[in-house]
Structure formats: C-alpha cells, structure tokens
Design an enzyme around this catalytic site. Structure first.
Site, PDB file in Angstrom:
ATOM      1  N   SER A   1     -10.109  -4.590   2.606  1.00 31.21           N
ATOM      2  CA  SER A   1      -9.603  -4.442   1.234  1.00 31.21           C
ATOM      3  C   SER A   1     -10.479  -3.439   0.489  1.00 31.21           C
ATOM      4  CB  SER A   1      -9.613  -5.795   0.516  1.00 31.21           C
ATOM      5  OG  SER A   1      -9.457  -5.617  -0.869  1.00 31.21           O
TER       6      SER A   1
ATOM      7  N   ASN B   1     -10.368  -2.344  -2.661  1.00 34.35           N
ATOM      8  CA  ASN B   1     -10.826  -2.723  -4.004  1.00 34.35           C
ATOM      9  C   ASN B   1     -11.901  -3.803  -3.938  1.00 34.35           C
ATOM     10  OD1 ASN B   1      -9.542  -5.520  -5.015  1.00 34.35           O
ATOM     11  ND2 ASN B   1      -8.048  -4.520  -3.688  1.00 34.35           N
TER      12      ASN B   1
ATOM     13  N   GLU C   1      -2.978   3.212   1.989  1.00 34.15           N
ATOM     14  CA  GLU C   1      -2.485   3.821   0.748  1.00 34.15           C
ATOM     15  C   GLU C   1      -2.628   5.335   0.786  1.00 34.15           C
ATOM     16  OE1 GLU C   1      -3.426   4.171  -3.987  1.00 34.15           O
ATOM     17  OE2 GLU C   1      -4.010   2.286  -3.019  1.00 34.15           O
TER      18      GLU C   1
ATOM     19  N   CYS D   1      -5.843   1.984 -10.719  1.00 33.17           N
ATOM     20  CA  CYS D   1      -4.988   1.039 -11.429  1.00 33.17           C
ATOM     21  C   CYS D   1      -5.779   0.147 -12.376  1.00 33.17           C
ATOM     22  CB  CYS D   1      -4.161   0.211 -10.441  1.00 33.17           C
ATOM     23  SG  CYS D   1      -5.030  -1.179  -9.720  1.00 33.17           S
TER      24      CYS D   1
ATOM     25  N   HIS E   1       0.813  -1.221   0.000  1.00 30.95           N
ATOM     26  CA  HIS E   1       0.000   0.000   0.000  1.00 30.95           C
ATOM     27  C   HIS E   1       0.846   1.271   0.000  1.00 30.95           C
ATOM     28  CE1 HIS E   1      -2.042  -3.267   2.232  1.00 30.95           C
ATOM     29  NE2 HIS E   1      -3.007  -2.984   1.381  1.00 30.95           N
TER      30      HIS E   1
ATOM     31  N   THR F   1      -5.510   4.300  -5.718  1.00 31.44           N
ATOM     32  CA  THR F   1      -5.558   3.435  -6.906  1.00 31.44           C
ATOM     33  C   THR F   1      -6.704   2.429  -6.890  1.00 31.44           C
ATOM     34  OG1 THR F   1      -4.066   1.782  -5.943  1.00 31.44           O
ATOM     35  CG2 THR F   1      -3.050   3.582  -7.198  1.00 31.44           C
TER      36      THR F   1
ATOM     37  N   CYS G   1       3.402  -1.142  -4.341  1.00 32.66           N
ATOM     38  CA  CYS G   1       3.029  -1.416  -5.729  1.00 32.66           C
ATOM     39  C   CYS G   1       3.581  -0.311  -6.633  1.00 32.66           C
ATOM     40  CB  CYS G   1       1.508  -1.484  -5.854  1.00 32.66           C
ATOM     41  SG  CYS G   1       0.949  -1.636  -7.566  1.00 32.66           S
TER      42      CYS G   1
END
Length: 316
Positions: free
Chosen positions: A228, A230, A131, A200, A79, A170, A101
C-alpha cells in the site's frame, strides 16, 4: 501486576477513504447482482484482510484479464487500469465494472487533455505501482515520462521543454512530491501543473494527522499493507516528523513488542485501505499490556462519498 501507563494517540482521519469504500461496495454489490464467482483484476484495494474477506464471499482475484472466463463479470481495481484493459474486455464482450477511484480517474482525464493539447506528460509516481501503470497506460506507449525523485528530473530528455505538463500518483508523500514539483518548475519554467492537487484529499489528511501527533509520540504504528503506497508514505512521514520509531503493521500480531519496550506514548493510524476492525485489534492489543489513555488527534473531517457505477445501480 500493574500495567505501565501509555498514552495512545489515535489519528483522525485514518483508515478507509471514499474511493476504497466505493471499490469494496462495488465487489459486494456485483456478487449480490450476478452471484459468485465475480472476477477482480488485481487486488481491489491493497489490504490482505479486505481481499480475503471478499474472496470468502466469492470474489476471484487475478492479475490478467486472460485469466477471466468471458461469461463472468470482471471488476477493475481502485488503482485504475491502462486503456487497453477495458478495450480488451469489450472486445471479448465481457461484462466489466470499473472500480477506479474517481480521483484517479480525474488524473487520467487530465493526462488525456494535456496530451490532446500537444503537451508531453511527466508523471511523478512509483515505477511498477498499479496506479502509475494504469495512469501511464491512458496514453500511447512512450508518451509519458516517469520521475520518482527530484534527482530524476535532471536526466529528463523531453521532446520540447516548452511543451510539458505534469501529473502525480494520488498516494505520494505531499512533502516529497513538492520537492519534485519544485525541481520540475526550476528546470522547465513553462511546465503546466494540475488545476487542483493530484495527491488525493485522503492521502493529504492522513499525512497531516501523523505530522500533528509525531512530536508527542515515542513510536508510531501504521496499520496497512506492505504494497500500500499511502500506508508506506505514512511511516516515512512519521519518521521525518520527528518520531524515533515508525513502523508498518498489517495486524496486531505483527507488533514488535520488544522494540516498544519502555515507551510511554504511541500514535496509531491506518492507511486508506485498512478497515477500522484492524485498528481496533491493535488498540485492544495495547490495552491488554498497558493502562491505556486514548487521545484523538483530529486534523480534518471527511464527508466525501462516491456513487457506484450505473451498471450496479440498474436492476438486474
């Protein structure tokens, strides 16, 4: 007894992205190179199964650098971390490996570039998410303004409305972020955006697959962790795309079978930090209860790979 028929739509892409795959490899290679224990600041990725598997191999997960002994390697999670963290590790002469990442690192570089050009940064992201904390921590305290929704844009008080730039987390919802960006551009026409979308490719692709299958599904299950980002966005995307029941499950044991009573079709996908073994586990659970016909919903193909850091490619 005959099993009821069920069409199971399996989203593709789903599960691990290149950044997650790289982060896990970093921990595994570090353990091979230096032996256990290897310390990891924060969960390397947001998935309990992955974290527990690495813990069994000798990884020790901590939330603060102060919890790490100076004579053992430490890895920073996928992150990303504020600039102060590697600086502190270097000051203690620690061996550290940055598993951020590369697509998150790209956002870090953008933020620094805009800041050096005299632009005040606005970040679209979730407050408190690692992040977001890591990205905002690339710049001096107070240099980045955070917004989560389009409504937040109305209360922004920048130093100079003519000198602004924005970046994003992202792992956000593509559609929700577009609404926030539109609000920013409407209020601050001179605002500068990323050269290329910050959200992303993996987040975008997984959301598009869910949108494609949602209208045909009585229910959608997203395999992923509650922390999480995402994965949670995939649940929201499924609901907004017309699926009456969209839920997050960590494992097959989390499935609420009563809520699924009477369904004839279900969509299965997984967040970018969920391994395929957990998806297989969920599919097998449905096969045990239904006469399952599997149909793949393919909306993109992914061939992205990221190298591990040089320190792990060097011979011990």
């Amino acid at each position: 007894m005959n099993k009821p028929p069920l069409t199971l739509f399996l989203a593709a892409p789903r599960g691990f992205c290149a950044g997650v795959d790289r982060a896990i490899k970093i921990v595994e290679i570090a353990l091979e190179k230096w032996g256990a224990p290897v310390f990891v600041r924060h969960e390397i990725v947001h998935n309990r199964y992955v974290v527990d598997s690495l813990r069994d191999k000798g990884a020790v997960f901590v939330e603060d650098l102060d919890e790490c002994p100076p004579d053992r390697p430490v890895i920073f999670s996928a992150h990303g971390v504020p600039k102060a963290v590697p600086a502190a590790a270097a000051a203690r002469q620690m061996v550290f490996v940055d598993a951020t990442c590369p697509l998150v690192s790209k956002v870090h570089i953008e933020a620094a570039r805009h800041h050096e050009a005299g632009l005040q940064m606005i970040m679209i992201g979730h407050a408190g998410h690692p992040e977001t904390v890591g990205t905002m921590g690339q710049l001096p305290e107070g240099a980045v303004l955070l917004v989560e929704t389009a409504d937040d844009v109305t209360t922004l008080e920048p130093h100079d409305p003519e000198k602004l730039a924005f970046i994003t987390q992202t792992t956000l919802s593509v559609d929700d972020t577009a609404a926030v960006v539109a609000a920013l551009k409407a209020r601050f026409p001179a605002i500068v955006g990323p050269h290329k979308e910050d959200i992303c490719y993996a987040t975008t692709n997984r959301q598009e697959a869910v949108k494609a299958m949602a209208p045909d599904c009585d229910a959608i299950l997203v395999v992923g962790a509650p922390n999480s980002s995402n994965s949670r966005r995939l649940v929201e995307v499924g609901a907004k795309a017309g699926c009456a029941y969209a839920q997050l499950v960590q494992r097959a044991t989390d499935i609420d079978w009563r809520a699924l009573d009477g369904i004839r079709s279900i969509g299965i996908t997984a967040g970018a930090s969920a391994p395929e073994v957990l998806i297989d586990e969920v599919v097998d659970a449905f096969r045990a209860r239904y006469d399952v016909t599997v149909e793949s919903v393919v909306t993109a193909e992914e061939h992205v790979e990221f190298k591990v850091p040089r320190i792990l490619r060097e011979r011990a």
